[in-house]
Design an enzyme around this catalytic site. Structure first.
Site, PDB file in Angstrom:
ATOM      1  N   LYS A 125       2.549   4.461   1.014  1.00  0.00           N
ATOM      2  CA  LYS A 125       2.683   5.020   2.359  1.00  0.00           C
ATOM      3  C   LYS A 125       2.359   6.499   2.276  1.00  0.00           C
ATOM      4  CE  LYS A 125       5.648   5.042   6.400  1.00  0.00           C
ATOM      5  NZ  LYS A 125       5.657   6.440   6.768  1.00  0.00           N
ATOM      6  N   TYR A 178      -6.760   2.567   6.213  1.00  0.00           N
ATOM      7  CA  TYR A 178      -5.908   1.434   5.858  1.00  0.00           C
ATOM      8  C   TYR A 178      -5.788   0.361   6.939  1.00  0.00           C
ATOM      9  CZ  TYR A 178      -2.486   4.718   7.926  1.00  0.00           C
ATOM     10  OH  TYR A 178      -1.840   5.618   8.720  1.00  0.00           O
ATOM     11  N   LYS A 227      10.973   2.765   2.136  1.00  0.00           N
ATOM     12  CA  LYS A 227      10.981   4.200   1.863  1.00  0.00           C
ATOM     13  C   LYS A 227      11.592   4.514   0.496  1.00  0.00           C
ATOM     14  CE  LYS A 227      10.093   6.921   5.072  1.00  0.00           C
ATOM     15  NZ  LYS A 227      10.551   7.178   6.387  1.00  0.00           N
ATOM     16  N   CYS A 262      28.963  43.450   1.682  1.00  0.00           N
ATOM     17  CA  CYS A 262      27.548  43.118   1.817  1.00  0.00           C
ATOM     18  C   CYS A 262      26.785  43.650   0.607  1.00  0.00           C
ATOM     19  CB  CYS A 262      26.999  43.733   3.107  1.00  0.00           C
ATOM     20  SG  CYS A 262      25.205  43.591   3.235  1.00  0.00           S
ATOM     21  N   CYS A 275      24.297  46.609   1.966  1.00  0.00           N
ATOM     22  CA  CYS A 275      24.687  47.914   2.515  1.00  0.00           C
ATOM     23  C   CYS A 275      26.099  48.297   2.114  1.00  0.00           C
ATOM     24  CB  CYS A 275      24.534  47.923   4.032  1.00  0.00           C
ATOM     25  SG  CYS A 275      25.798  46.978   4.878  1.00  0.00           S
ATOM     26  N   GLU A 327       0.835  -1.205   0.000  1.00  0.00           N
ATOM     27  CA  GLU A 327       0.000   0.000   0.000  1.00  0.00           C
ATOM     28  C   GLU A 327       0.867   1.252   0.000  1.00  0.00           C
ATOM     29  OE1 GLU A 327      -2.382  -0.442   3.543  1.00  0.00           O
ATOM     30  OE2 GLU A 327      -2.812  -2.542   3.077  1.00  0.00           O
ATOM     31  N   CYS A 369      23.086  48.228   8.430  1.00  0.00           N
ATOM     32  CA  CYS A 369      22.715  47.411   7.268  1.00  0.00           C
ATOM     33  C   CYS A 369      21.206  47.202   7.316  1.00  0.00           C
ATOM     34  CB  CYS A 369      23.430  46.069   7.305  1.00  0.00           C
ATOM     35  SG  CYS A 369      22.867  44.940   6.014  1.00  0.00           S
ATOM     36  N   CYS A 383      28.358  40.377   7.291  1.00  0.00           N
ATOM     37  CA  CYS A 383      28.349  41.807   7.004  1.00  0.00           C
ATOM     38  C   CYS A 383      28.681  42.533   8.308  1.00  0.00           C
ATOM     39  CB  CYS A 383      26.956  42.195   6.516  1.00  0.00           C
ATOM     40  SG  CYS A 383      26.590  43.935   6.700  1.00  0.00           S
ATOM     41  N   ASP A 411       1.925  10.255   3.059  1.00  0.00           N
ATOM     42  CA  ASP A 411       2.715  11.156   3.887  1.00  0.00           C
ATOM     43  C   ASP A 411       1.789  12.201   4.500  1.00  0.00           C
ATOM     44  OD1 ASP A 411       4.902  12.111   5.106  1.00  0.00           O
ATOM     45  OD2 ASP A 411       5.801  13.033   3.347  1.00  0.00           O
TER      46      ASP A 411
HETATM   47  S1  IVH Z   1      -0.323   0.741   8.647  1.00  0.00           S
HETATM   48  C1  IVH Z   1       0.931  -1.297  12.479  1.00  0.00           C
HETATM   49  N1  IVH Z   1      -0.617   1.655   6.230  1.00  0.00           N
HETATM   50  O1  IVH Z   1       3.007   5.247   8.398  1.00  0.00           O
HETATM   51  C2  IVH Z   1       0.859  -0.572  11.208  1.00  0.00           C
HETATM   52  N2  IVH Z   1       0.491   3.042   7.812  1.00  0.00           N
HETATM   53  O2  IVH Z   1       5.354   4.453  10.217  1.00  0.00           O
HETATM   54  C3  IVH Z   1       0.067   0.649  11.278  1.00  0.00           C
HETATM   55  N3  IVH Z   1       1.134   5.212   6.932  1.00  0.00           N
HETATM   56  O3  IVH Z   1       1.714   5.923  11.559  1.00  0.00           O
HETATM   57  C4  IVH Z   1       0.162   1.529  10.129  1.00  0.00           C
HETATM   58  N4  IVH Z   1       0.342   4.941   4.915  1.00  0.00           N
HETATM   59  O4  IVH Z   1       0.877   7.314   9.635  1.00  0.00           O
HETATM   60  C5  IVH Z   1      -0.135   1.902   7.455  1.00  0.00           C
HETATM   61  N5  IVH Z   1      -0.993   2.318   4.061  1.00  0.00           N
HETATM   62  C6  IVH Z   1      -0.518   2.583   5.272  1.00  0.00           C
HETATM   63  C7  IVH Z   1       0.115   3.800   5.599  1.00  0.00           C
HETATM   64  C8  IVH Z   1       0.617   3.989   6.885  1.00  0.00           C
HETATM   65  C9  IVH Z   1       0.959   5.772   5.737  1.00  0.00           C
HETATM   66  C10 IVH Z   1       1.818   5.901   8.053  1.00  0.00           C
HETATM   67  C11 IVH Z   1       1.001   5.956   9.307  1.00  0.00           C
HETATM   68  C12 IVH Z   1       1.820   5.273  10.348  1.00  0.00           C
HETATM   69  C13 IVH Z   1       3.188   5.338   9.772  1.00  0.00           C
HETATM   70  C14 IVH Z   1       4.009   4.181  10.243  1.00  0.00           C
END
Ligand code: IVH
Length: 690
Positions: free
Chosen positions: A123, A232, A320, A414, A417, A121, A438, A432, A125
Site C-alpha cells: 500500500k 495499480y 495496515k 526559563c 531568559c 500489493e 524573553c 516562562c 503511501d
Molecule cells: S486499490 C477500490 N491498490 O490506498 C480500491 N490502493 O485507502 C482502490 N493505495 O486511495 C484502490 N496502494 O491511494 C489500491 N496497491 C494499491 C494501493 C492503493 C496505495 C491507496 C490509494 C487509495 C487508498 C485506499
C-alpha cells in the site's frame, strides 16, 4: 479510547457528532492542506470508533457521517473533474483476526468454502491519481478529490519523469488507469534539506511532499521535484481485456506503466499472512514509504459478485502496518520556549533510522509525561514514527540503565531568559513569565505574526525573523512596517550601511524589493486575521473569527477588553471564561497596547463583513439540506447559503422554500414531497449561489 460497550444512546449521539467534526477537520488538513496534525494511528482510531458506534447504533448514523465521505472536498483553485467511475477508498484492518474475519465474510457472501485467490500489493503511501487515455493518448489527469470530483492535474502528471503521454499497442479507446504518485525517501530528504536552506516549507513526510509537489497550480514546480508513480487499478474503460487483477497488472506493465515489483499472488489466508510479515520486515529497506498491504480478490468475476459498500469495495481491504519503532539513546532533554511562554521538552536522540528516515529528535509533550514515563537523560528509549508528524518516545528501557541516572528535574526558570517559569494549578504546561522580555517568546510571537493565517508575509521565514531579531532589525511587530523606511538613507551622511538589508548575506536588491512588496501588501488585513496575529493565548483562527463576527471592528473589541467588559465575549458560543480571561490579560499588558497603537497607525484593519448577496436567487429563502452532499461539506453549503442571503433550517415545515437533497436523503425529503415543497439537487443549488 472510550469503551463503547456501556455507552448509552445520548452519549453515542454526542460522540458521533464530535467524531464527524474531528474527522472532517483532520481530512481537510490532510487532503486539502497537505498539513496533517493527527498521526495516522490516532486518525485510524477515530474512524474505527466512529464505525463501531455506527454499527452499535445504526439509527444514529449521521447524514454527514465520515463513513459516507471519502477524503475531503477539493481545493477550489483547481479545475474540477468529474470521475465517471468513483475513486473509492479501502476499509482498514489491523491484525490477523480482522484478516480472518474479512476472508470469512467474503466466503460467506459467496457461499463458498474454497480458498480465494488474492493479489497482495504494497500500500503505497502517496497520493492516488487517475490518468485518462483516449485512443492511446493521455488527455486528462485527476486527483481523487472527494472520490467523485477530483482536481485536474493533467499538466502536473505530464511533468513527472517517464509518465507515458502515448501508449502503443492494443488498448481500449477509453482507458483510465489509476495508481499512486509518491516521493522516494531519498528525494524527500533532499527536498527538505534544500527547502530548509531556502526558508521554504518543510514537509512532515514523503506523502505530504508528494502531495505538495503534485498539487501545484504551476506544473513547472512539479517538474522540479522528483516524483515517481505506479499503476495499480483502472477506472473508466471501454473494454476489458483481463480477467484478473494480476492480468491487469501484467497488461499495463507491458504497455509501459510501472507497477510495484512486490505485488504478489496469494492462494490462501496463510499466504497473505506470510506476505504481510515479509513486507513488514523489509519495509525499512524499501526506497519509499508504504503503510500496509492491499489485498484484492484476484478474480474479476468474484469482484463483481462481491460488489461495494458505501465507500469501499467488499472485495478488497488494506492491512495496515503498526507504527515503526526503533531503540536509541536519549542524549539530552532540551527545553523549547514557545510563543505563549510554554516550556516544551524535546528529546535529543542518538540519530537512528526509523523506517528509512533518520530521526534525531522526539517530542516529550510535557513535564508530567516525563515524570510518568520516568524518562532520564542517558536512557535507552523506544521511539516511534506513527506515519507522520513528530516522532514520540513510547517507553524507556529501564533494565538497560547501567548506572544511577538522575531523575529529570524540570526547570523552574526559563532556560532562555532566566525568568520564573510557573505552572498554574490545573495546567499541564509550565510557562516562562518573561513575556516579551524573553527573547524566545518575542521571536516566536513575531513568527506567528507573519505566518500564513495571520499577516502572511512571504520572505519573513522563521530563519529571517531569528536573524533580524538577533541583529535588532525587527524586535516588535511594528518594526516590520518601518523596515523599508529605515532601510533608506534619511540623510546621506548618517546612514549606517550595515542596516542596508541588501548587504546582508543571502539578500540582494531583488529579494529586498520583494520583501518590501510583501510587507506593503500585508498592511491591509481582515479583522479576524489581525486578532489571530496578535498571538493571544488560546485564540486560534476559529476563536478569532468568532470575536470578529461579534465585535465587527477592532476598536470596539479592544476598548471592551481594556475595560475588562467581557459580557459580550463570554456570551459567544464557543468562548469560555478561561479564554476570555486570557484575552483580557493580553489587553491589560502595557507593552501589548503600545505595540497595537503604533500598529494601528501603519496598517488598515477591515471591519468584519460577511458579504450577503441580495441579488441571489436564495435571498430571503428558507432552505433545508438533507442527505449526503458530494460537492460541498455541510458547513460549506450552509455558509454559502447564508452568504447568499438564505436562512438555513434543520427541519422541513410549511415555511421551507427549498429542500436541497443530496444522496440517500430520507425522511426530510419525504416530508418535503408530502408538503409539496420544491426539492432541488445539489447541482442545482450550486448553480444558484455566487
Ligand atoms: S486499490 C477500490 N491498490 O490506498 C480500491 N490502493 O485507502 C482502490 N493505495 O486511495 C484502490 N496502494 O491511494 C489500491 N496497491 C494499491 C494501493 C492503493 C496505495 C491507496 C490509494 C487509495 C487508498 C485506499
Amino acid at each position: 479510547m472510550i469503551d463503547i460497550r456501556n455507552i448509552d444512546e445520548d452519549e453515542a449521539k454526542k460522540q458521533l457528532e464530535f467524531l464527524s467534526k474531528e474527522i472532517e477537520k483532520a481530512d481537510i488538513a490532510y487532503y486539502q492542506n497537505d498539513d496533517p496534525y493527527l498521526d495516522d494511528a490516532k486518525y485510524d482510531e477515530l474512524r474505527h470508533l466512529n464505525s463501531a458506534l455506527e454499527a452499535k447504533f445504526p439509527h444514529l448514523v449521521r447524514d454527514d457521517s465520515p463513513s459516507k465521505r471519502i477524503g475531503a472536498k477539493v481545493k477550489s483553485e483547481f479545475k474540477k473533474i468529474e470521475l465517471n467511475v468513483p475513486m473509492l477508498s479501502l476499509a482498514d484492518i489491523f491484525n490477523d483476526g480482522e484478516l480472518h474475519d474479512f476472508i470469512t465474510g467474503i466466503k460467506r457472501f459467496l457461499n463458498s468454502s474454497e480458498d480465494i485467490e488474492f493479489s497482495a500489493e504494497p500500500k503505497m503511501d502517496g497520493l492516488s491519481f487517475s490518468a485518462m487515455y483516449k485512443n492511446g493518448v493521455f488527455v486528462k489527469g485527476s486527483t481523487r478529490g472527494d472520490g467523485k470530483i477530483g482536481e485536474e492535474i493533467t499538466e502536473n502528471l505530464k511533468a513527472i519523469k517517464g509518465f507515458p503521454l502515448y501508449i502503443k499497442g492494443d488498448v481500449p479507446l477509453t482507458f483510465e488507469v489509476r495508481g499512486e504518485v509518491f516521493m522516494s525517501k531519498a528525494d524527500f530528504l533532499k527536498l527538505n534539506e534544500k527547502n530548509e536552506k531556502e526558508n521554504k516549507k518543510i514537509f512532515a513526510n514523503p506523502r505530504n511532499a508528494a502531495a505538495g509537489s503534485l498539487r501545484q497550480l504551476d506544473a513547472r514546480i512539479t517538474e522540479q521535484r522528483n516524483l515517481s508513480f505506479i499503476v495499480y487499478t483502472w477506472g473508466d474503460v471501454s473494454d476489458i481485456f483481463w480477467n484478473t487483477q494480476d492480468e491487469f497488472l501484467k497488461y499495463v506493465e507491458k504497455l509501459g506503466f510501472p507497477v510495484n515489483i512486490y505485488n504478489k499472488i496469494c492462494k490462501n489466508e496463510n499466504d497473505l499472512l506470510v506476505s504481510f510479515k515479509n513486507l513488514m520486515e523489509n519495509r525499512a529497506n524499501l526506497p519509499y514509504d508504504i503503510d500496509g498491504i492491499v489485498y484484492k480478490v484476484n478474480s474479476l468475476e468474484l469482484q463483481k459478485r462481491l460488489g461495494f459498500l458505501t465507500r469501499t469495495p467488499r472485495w478488497a481491504v488494506a492491512h495496515k502496518f503498526p507504527a515503526e519503532k526503533a531503540i536509541t539513546k536519549l542524549n539530552n532533554i532540551r527545553i523549547q520556549v514557545g510563543r505563549t511562554g510554554a516550556l516544551t521538552p524535546v528529546a535529543d536522540l542518538e540519530p537512528v533510522n526509523v523506517g528509512g528516515v533518520l530521526i534525531s529528535h522526539a517530542t516529550l509533550h510535557n513535564e508530567d509525561e516525563i515524570k510518568r514515563k520516568d524518562i532520564r537523560i542517558g536512557d535507552m528509549v523506544v521511539i516511534q514514527r506513527a506515519g507522520d508528524v513528530i516522532p514520540q518516545v513510547v517507553e524507556v528501557l529501564k533494565d538497560k540503565r547501567t548506572r544511577d541516572m538522575e531523575e529529570f528535574k524540570f526547570p523552574e526558570f526559563c532556560p532562555l531568559c532566566g525568568a520564573h517559569a510557573v505552572r498554574e494549578e490545573d495546567e499541564a504546561v509550565r510557562r516562562c513569565t518573561g513575556g516579551l522580555t524573553c527573547p524566545q517568546q518575542a521571536v516566536e510571537r513575531l513568527k506567528h505574526f507573519v505566518s500564513r493565517d495571520a499577516f502572511n508575509i512571504e520572505g519573513l521565514g522563521d530563519k529571517v525573523i531569528e536573524d533580524f531579531y538577533k541583529d535588532k532589525i525587527i524586535t516588535t511587530p511594528y518594526d516590520i512596517f518601518t523596515l523599508e523606511k529605515r532601510n533608506k538613507p534619511q540623510d546621506l551622511f548618517s546612514f549606517d550601511e550595515s542596516l542596508n538589508l541588501e548587504n546582508r548575506d543571502g539578500w540582494g536588491s531583488k529579494s529586498v524589493t520583494k520583501l518590501f512588496e510583501a510587507i506593503n501588501k500585508s498592511k491591509k488585513i481582515t479583522l479576524q486575521k489581525f486578532i489571530y496575529a496578535l498571538g493571544i493565548r488560546q485564540v486560534g483562527i476559529a476563536t478569532a473569527y468568532l470575536i470578529a463576527k461579534h465585535y465587527h471592528n477592532f476598536t470596539d473589541f479592544m476598548e471592551a477588553m481594556i475595560k475588562k467588559n467581557i459580557s459580550l465575549l463570554i456570551n459567544i458560543d464557543g468562548i469560555g471564561p478561561q479564554v476570555a480571561s486570557d484575552i483580557v490579560e493580553f489587553f491589560n499588558e502595557e507593552h501589548n497596547i503600545d505595540v497595537i497603537k503604533k500598529l494601528l497607525d501603519v496598517i488598515k484593519i477591515d471591519d468584519f463583513d460577511e458579504i450577503i448577496n441580495e441579488d441571489s436567487l436564495l435571498s430571503g429563502k428558507t432552505i433545508v439540506f438533507t442527505g449526503t452532499l458530494t460537492m460541498f461539506t455541510r458547513s460549506e453549503a450552509k455558509s454559502k447559503a447564508l452568504s447568499n442571503g438564505a436562512k438555513v433550517s434543520g427541519s422541513v415545515s410549511g415555511s421551507t422554500d427549498f429542500v436541497v437533497a443530496g444522496e440517500n436523503a430520507g425522511s426530510k425529503l419525504k416530508k418535503a414531497e408530502e408538503l409539496g415543497i420544491k426539492v432541488i439537487s445539489e447541482d442545482e443549488f450550486s448553480k444558484m449561489i455566487f
